[in-house]
Design a protein around this motif. Sequence first.
Motif, PDB file in Angstrom:
ATOM      1  N   LEU A  74       0.976  -1.147   0.042  1.00 50.43           N
ATOM      2  CA  LEU A  74       0.135   0.075   0.149  1.00 50.43           C
ATOM      3  C   LEU A  74       0.843   1.081   0.085  1.00 50.43           C
ATOM      4  O   LEU A  74       0.606   2.149  -0.740  1.00 50.43           O
ATOM      5  CB  LEU A  74      -0.943   0.069   1.188  1.00 50.43           C
ATOM      6  CG  LEU A  74      -1.881   1.262   1.542  1.00 50.43           C
ATOM      7  CD1 LEU A  74      -2.687   1.397   0.501  1.00 50.43           C
ATOM      8  CD2 LEU A  74      -2.284   1.184   3.005  1.00 50.43           C
ATOM      9  N   GLY A  75       1.911   1.350   1.007  1.00 48.07           N
ATOM     10  CA  GLY A  75       2.471   2.585   1.120  1.00 48.07           C
ATOM     11  C   GLY A  75       3.225   3.003   0.005  1.00 48.07           C
ATOM     12  O   GLY A  75       3.318   4.311  -0.346  1.00 48.07           O
ATOM     13  N   HIS A  76       3.657   2.350  -1.038  1.00 49.08           N
ATOM     14  CA  HIS A  76       4.355   2.913  -2.187  1.00 49.08           C
ATOM     15  C   HIS A  76       3.410   3.330  -3.139  1.00 49.08           C
ATOM     16  O   HIS A  76       4.098   3.909  -4.109  1.00 49.08           O
ATOM     17  CB  HIS A  76       5.413   1.554  -2.514  1.00 49.08           C
ATOM     18  CG  HIS A  76       4.784   0.456  -3.116  1.00 49.08           C
ATOM     19  ND1 HIS A  76       5.115  -0.797  -2.386  1.00 49.08           N
ATOM     20  CD2 HIS A  76       4.011   0.182  -3.949  1.00 49.08           C
ATOM     21  CE1 HIS A  76       4.510  -1.699  -3.173  1.00 49.08           C
ATOM     22  NE2 HIS A  76       3.894  -1.497  -3.849  1.00 49.08           N
ATOM     23  N   TYR A  77       2.277   3.385  -3.061  1.00 50.42           N
ATOM     24  CA  TYR A  77       1.275   4.099  -3.929  1.00 50.42           C
ATOM     25  C   TYR A  77       1.177   5.201  -3.263  1.00 50.42           C
ATOM     26  O   TYR A  77       0.229   6.127  -4.083  1.00 50.42           O
ATOM     27  CB  TYR A  77       0.235   3.300  -4.067  1.00 50.42           C
ATOM     28  CG  TYR A  77       0.165   1.816  -4.973  1.00 50.42           C
ATOM     29  CD1 TYR A  77       1.131   1.928  -6.303  1.00 50.42           C
ATOM     30  CD2 TYR A  77       0.154   0.609  -4.320  1.00 50.42           C
ATOM     31  CE1 TYR A  77       1.168   0.909  -6.990  1.00 50.42           C
ATOM     32  CE2 TYR A  77       0.297  -0.573  -4.972  1.00 50.42           C
ATOM     33  CZ  TYR A  77       0.952  -0.631  -6.237  1.00 50.42           C
ATOM     34  OH  TYR A  77       1.219  -1.637  -6.947  1.00 50.42           O
ATOM     35  N   HIS A 137       6.517  -3.000   1.431  1.00 48.80           N
ATOM     36  CA  HIS A 137       7.007  -1.687   0.745  1.00 48.80           C
ATOM     37  C   HIS A 137       7.980  -1.922  -0.337  1.00 48.80           C
ATOM     38  O   HIS A 137       8.959  -2.211   0.097  1.00 48.80           O
ATOM     39  CB  HIS A 137       7.247  -0.795   1.577  1.00 48.80           C
ATOM     40  CG  HIS A 137       6.956   0.789   1.174  1.00 48.80           C
ATOM     41  ND1 HIS A 137       7.672   1.210   0.123  1.00 48.80           N
ATOM     42  CD2 HIS A 137       6.034   1.812   1.611  1.00 48.80           C
ATOM     43  CE1 HIS A 137       7.193   2.485  -0.066  1.00 48.80           C
ATOM     44  NE2 HIS A 137       6.472   2.781   0.833  1.00 48.80           N
ATOM     45  N   LEU A 138       7.633  -1.443  -1.352  1.00 44.72           N
ATOM     46  CA  LEU A 138       8.635  -1.283  -2.704  1.00 44.72           C
ATOM     47  C   LEU A 138       9.863  -0.465  -2.285  1.00 44.72           C
ATOM     48  O   LEU A 138       9.555   0.383  -1.991  1.00 44.72           O
ATOM     49  CB  LEU A 138       8.104  -0.929  -3.793  1.00 44.72           C
ATOM     50  CG  LEU A 138       8.764  -1.233  -5.320  1.00 44.72           C
ATOM     51  CD1 LEU A 138       7.790  -1.590  -6.442  1.00 44.72           C
ATOM     52  CD2 LEU A 138       9.376   0.142  -5.566  1.00 44.72           C
ATOM     53  N   THR A 139      11.159  -0.947  -2.822  1.00 42.25           N
ATOM     54  CA  THR A 139      12.081  -0.134  -2.249  1.00 42.25           C
ATOM     55  C   THR A 139      13.087  -0.177  -3.585  1.00 42.25           C
ATOM     56  O   THR A 139      13.053  -1.210  -4.367  1.00 42.25           O
ATOM     57  CB  THR A 139      12.888  -0.741  -1.123  1.00 42.25           C
ATOM     58  OG1 THR A 139      14.022   0.023  -0.973  1.00 42.25           O
ATOM     59  CG2 THR A 139      13.365  -2.120  -1.405  1.00 42.25           C
ATOM     60  N   ASN A 140      13.917   0.782  -3.614  1.00 40.51           N
ATOM     61  CA  ASN A 140      15.287   0.872  -4.759  1.00 40.51           C
ATOM     62  C   ASN A 140      16.212   0.469  -4.003  1.00 40.51           C
ATOM     63  O   ASN A 140      17.455   0.310  -4.696  1.00 40.51           O
ATOM     64  CB  ASN A 140      15.393   2.035  -5.275  1.00 40.51           C
ATOM     65  CG  ASN A 140      14.423   2.607  -6.275  1.00 40.51           C
ATOM     66  OD1 ASN A 140      13.465   1.643  -6.939  1.00 40.51           O
ATOM     67  ND2 ASN A 140      14.066   3.853  -6.436  1.00 40.51           N
ATOM     68  N   ASP A 141      16.249  -0.306  -2.592  1.00 42.37           N
ATOM     69  CA  ASP A 141      17.525  -0.777  -2.285  1.00 42.37           C
ATOM     70  C   ASP A 141      18.140  -2.033  -2.620  1.00 42.37           C
ATOM     71  O   ASP A 141      19.275  -2.203  -2.325  1.00 42.37           O
ATOM     72  CB  ASP A 141      17.177  -0.753  -0.535  1.00 42.37           C
ATOM     73  CG  ASP A 141      17.066   0.498   0.110  1.00 42.37           C
ATOM     74  OD1 ASP A 141      17.150   1.416  -0.540  1.00 42.37           O
ATOM     75  OD2 ASP A 141      16.659   0.415   1.125  1.00 42.37           O
ATOM     76  N   PHE A 142      17.272  -2.759  -3.442  1.00 47.91           N
ATOM     77  CA  PHE A 142      17.641  -4.040  -4.002  1.00 47.91           C
ATOM     78  C   PHE A 142      17.422  -3.938  -5.352  1.00 47.91           C
ATOM     79  O   PHE A 142      16.701  -3.346  -5.864  1.00 47.91           O
ATOM     80  CB  PHE A 142      16.739  -4.905  -3.263  1.00 47.91           C
ATOM     81  CG  PHE A 142      16.822  -5.178  -1.844  1.00 47.91           C
ATOM     82  CD1 PHE A 142      17.728  -5.435  -1.097  1.00 47.91           C
ATOM     83  CD2 PHE A 142      15.694  -5.105  -1.070  1.00 47.91           C
ATOM     84  CE1 PHE A 142      17.991  -5.375   0.365  1.00 47.91           C
ATOM     85  CE2 PHE A 142      15.578  -5.167   0.122  1.00 47.91           C
ATOM     86  CZ  PHE A 142      16.781  -5.252   0.968  1.00 47.91           C
ATOM     87  N   ALA A 143      18.324  -4.677  -6.104  1.00 47.53           N
ATOM     88  CA  ALA A 143      18.449  -4.546  -7.577  1.00 47.53           C
ATOM     89  C   ALA A 143      17.247  -4.982  -8.227  1.00 47.53           C
ATOM     90  O   ALA A 143      17.172  -4.597  -9.362  1.00 47.53           O
ATOM     91  CB  ALA A 143      19.579  -5.819  -8.158  1.00 47.53           C
ATOM     92  N   VAL A 144      16.593  -6.011  -7.835  1.00 47.55           N
ATOM     93  CA  VAL A 144      15.478  -6.546  -8.661  1.00 47.55           C
ATOM     94  C   VAL A 144      14.269  -5.572  -9.130  1.00 47.55           C
ATOM     95  O   VAL A 144      13.784  -5.569 -10.245  1.00 47.55           O
ATOM     96  CB  VAL A 144      14.672  -7.821  -8.119  1.00 47.55           C
ATOM     97  CG1 VAL A 144      14.008  -7.047  -6.651  1.00 47.55           C
ATOM     98  CG2 VAL A 144      13.916  -8.490  -8.742  1.00 47.55           C
TER      99      VAL A 144
END
Length: 267
Positions: A163-166, A191-198
Amino acid sequence: MTDQEGADWIPPGADLSRPSAARIYDYLLGGAHNLAADRAVAQKLETIQPQVANVARRNRAFLRRAVRFMLDQGVRQFLDLGSGIPTVGNVHEVAQAVDPASKVVYVDYEPVAVAHSLMLLKDNTNAEALEADATDTQAVLSSEPVKRLLDLGEPVGLLAITLGHYLPEVEGVFGAYRDALAPGSHLALTHLTNDFAVLSDPKIAETMRSTQDHIYPRSKAEVLALFDGFDLVEPGLTTSANWRPDRVAAVVDPEEDGLYAGVGIKR
């Protein structure tokens, strides 16, 4: 006939002009309640990152494990924010398999998600779906389904799965729900992150801008801040596949997982 004409799971008047995250997620999970425009976006995401469907499946599996954990702690009522389109292993199915008296309120602003949920729940007196924007906390908490099914004076399992990343502004929303919940309530989120490559490719966020749901990836520190007022249970904030996996073999390299995940208990 287009793929939406005559479909009994599409409510009259629903705006289907833009793809939605709920229907894209349904497609990635192998569901059938999505449209050609949703599938086109999902397939573009899969071209950018072939693992995106695996990320979605791991996220769904985390939801089921988190609900089972809450049930083990005695929680018997759940508020599922941004619940999406029902697929196998819904919150009410997991909870009511343990205790048929468990109460669940699903909240989503996507009319197809809510319409299909209502169809699924038509004979279930302990579960309800509410069409509302989760960011309007007062409207959600004062709604008839919440008042009828949930006792906010007792612990609630608050679910904020993807939810939070929207949300462009997120801490105030989470804080408002936290303040409304009784001590002993649980919060589970991914929560989606850019901390990881995928999921770090900027083309993912760019692709989602063609839908009604833009995404705002956040760092570990930013996601941790959403647990303010909650004590994280072990193993703390990790990734979706690595939060209390059902078996050791299920552990996934965080670089391939892509979503932060955790469960906290309100002090």
